[in-house]
Design a protein around this motif. Structure first.
Motif, PDB file in Angstrom:
ATOM      1  N   TYR A 155       0.844  -1.189   0.000  1.00  0.00           N
ATOM      2  CA  TYR A 155       0.000   0.000   0.000  1.00  0.00           C
ATOM      3  C   TYR A 155       0.886   1.248   0.000  1.00  0.00           C
TER       4      TYR A 155
ATOM      5  N   GLY B   6      -2.297   8.140   9.581  1.00  0.00           N
ATOM      6  CA  GLY B   6      -1.605   7.650   8.393  1.00  0.00           C
ATOM      7  C   GLY B   6      -1.975   6.211   8.121  1.00  0.00           C
ATOM      8  N   TYR B   7      -1.465   5.278   8.949  1.00  0.00           N
ATOM      9  CA  TYR B   7      -1.831   3.873   8.803  1.00  0.00           C
ATOM     10  C   TYR B   7      -1.496   3.144  10.098  1.00  0.00           C
TER      11      TYR B   7
ATOM     12  N   GLN C  90      -3.884  -0.966   7.459  1.00  0.00           N
ATOM     13  CA  GLN C  90      -5.042  -0.186   7.040  1.00  0.00           C
ATOM     14  C   GLN C  90      -4.835   1.281   7.415  1.00  0.00           C
ATOM     15  N   PRO C  91      -5.349   2.186   6.573  1.00  0.00           N
ATOM     16  CA  PRO C  91      -5.173   3.622   6.860  1.00  0.00           C
ATOM     17  C   PRO C  91      -6.016   4.053   8.059  1.00  0.00           C
TER      18      PRO C  91
ATOM     19  N   VAL D 252       0.625   4.944   1.309  1.00  0.00           N
ATOM     20  CA  VAL D 252      -0.179   5.740   2.235  1.00  0.00           C
ATOM     21  C   VAL D 252       0.430   7.127   2.342  1.00  0.00           C
TER      22      VAL D 252
ATOM     23  N   GLU E  90       4.634  10.205   1.028  1.00  0.00           N
ATOM     24  CA  GLU E  90       4.092   8.873   0.765  1.00  0.00           C
ATOM     25  C   GLU E  90       4.983   7.810   1.418  1.00  0.00           C
TER      26      GLU E  90
END
Length: 392
Positions: free
Chosen positions: A222, A283-284, A278-279, A224, A241
């Motif tokens: 991912y 952020g995550y 998962q976000p 993020v 990112e």
């Protein structure tokens, strides 16, 4: 009348036969003698000894050392094997014989447990298998008992449980009494897959140099966008990112070593990570379970990593087809003819890892050079054959 003794009649033939045998033995011995000056380069001498080895022992002579100086000892009409040992002793090199080859190494390279200094490639084969956690526990499988492709299990084969009976019917050709026994892992995987209690996720393969780290991933990455922060934790406008890996990630670091008998083995360092990301507002977030292991494997041996469990939650809608899926505002019919159900499935991930030692670059180079020398020898011996392939 003179009667000749029979022994006197056959004696000349016996003497002649002995002379012929002795002559052939002497000629064969003479052809195996070798003379070399101490200034001859070691690399050139090895090519000569390789020809002797292939001719008389039918073995390829492979030099795995990095020595490139002169042989340093005068050789005067002695047997080629004795000459080879004298040169190796002079230059602190050791010889080890295999089935189809003779290997030459530095003394420091063949100590038990030490890393082999020349580079080998190792083929890593990984099998990801996901099984039902309750089924694994029901069968009493002990992954730590994995030896020679088999694991022990402690299940009652006389149980009335249909699943257990079906698994043992697929896995064995005879019945076992209750108690501990062993089963082949491949058979176990096939039995679990045929009963829908497990499945192979993937079977990736990678080639890793000795001492380097290879990575195998089964999952997703991912990207993020994370808010920027100062060293004190204060949030600023500059966001950046971040690449987040998730799923099952296996890091393997194989190193080729030698055991007490000079046999190659692989010291395998394994790090397994199973994670979900998962976000969120910051952020995550990432949930990770990790396993670290070290194992000594011989060529083409396998090891297994188990115990990585996850929970899978499934929401289901059951009832009368079509009517159970109507919107709530249609007279509330969906509540009369259907209901919602949540199922939780516990899964266990089993990772099977196989390490196979491949010929390294140095070894492949030696084989290629030896093959080229053999081709040149054939060309010199049969020039008339080479002419036929040349263009007129």
């Amino acid at each position: 009348m003179t009667i000749k003794h029979p022994l006197k009649q056959i004696l000349p033939f016996v003497v002649l036969s002995l002379l012929l045998v002795f002559g052939n033995t002497l000629a064969a011995t003479e052809s195996e003698l070798i003379s070399l000056s101490e200034n001859v380069q070691y690399i050139d001498a090895i090519k000569i000894f390789n020809n002797y080895s292939q001719q008389y022992d039918n073995k390829v002579l492979l030099d795995m050392s990095d020595y490139s100086g002169p042989i340093g000892v005068n050789i005067d009409k002695i047997h080629w094997k004795a000459a080879l040992h004298s040169i190796l002793k002079k230059n602190h090199l050791l010889l080890s014989e295999k089935e189809n080859a003779i290997l030459i190494n530095k003394e420091a390279e063949v100590k038990s447990g030490d890393e082999v200094k020349y580079i080998d490639d190792i083929l890593i084969e990984v099998t990801f298998f996901e099984a039902d956690f309750n089924t694994i526990r029901e069968l009493g499988i002990d992954w730590s008992s994995f030896v020679n492709g088999q694991v022990s299990l402690n299940a009652n084969t006389r149980s009335t449980d249909q699943l257990t009976q079906q698994l043992f019917g697929l896995g064995f050709n005879r019945s076992f009494a209750a108690g501990s026994t062993t089963i082949d892992v491949t058979t176990l995987f096939n039995a679990l897959a045929s009963t829908d209690k497990g499945h192979i996720i993937s079977r990736p393969q990678i080639t890793v140099m000795s001492g380097e780290t290879g990575t195998v991933q089964d999952g997703m990455d991912y990207t993020v966008l994370v808010p920027g922060r100062t060293s004190t934790g204060e949030e600023i406008d500059q966001a950046h990112e971040v690449n987040v890996q998730s799923g099952t990630i296996v890091h393997v670091t194989p190193t080729v070593i030698l055991d007490e008998e000079g046999e190659k083995a692989v010291r395998l360092v394994v790090k397994v990570e199973r994670s979900t990301a998962q976000p969120d507002a910051t952020g995550y977030s990432k949930k990770t379970s990790e396993v670290n292991s070290q194992k000594i494997l011989y060529n083409s041996e396998e090891t297994i990593v188990g115990g990585l469990t996850t929970k899978e939650t499934i929401s289901l809608r059951k009832g009368i087809p079509f009517l159970k899926d109507l919107p709530w505002w249609v007279f509330g019919i969906r509540y009369l003819v259907g209901y919602s159900q949540t199922q939780v499935h516990n899964k266990e991930l089993i990772i099977l890892i196989k390490a196979t030692i491949l010929p390294g670059a140095h070894e492949r180079k030696k084989i290629r050079v030896d093959s080229a020398d053999q081709i040149e020898q054939v060309r010199d011996k049969f020039p008339e054959i080479e002419k036929k392939f040349k263009k007129k």
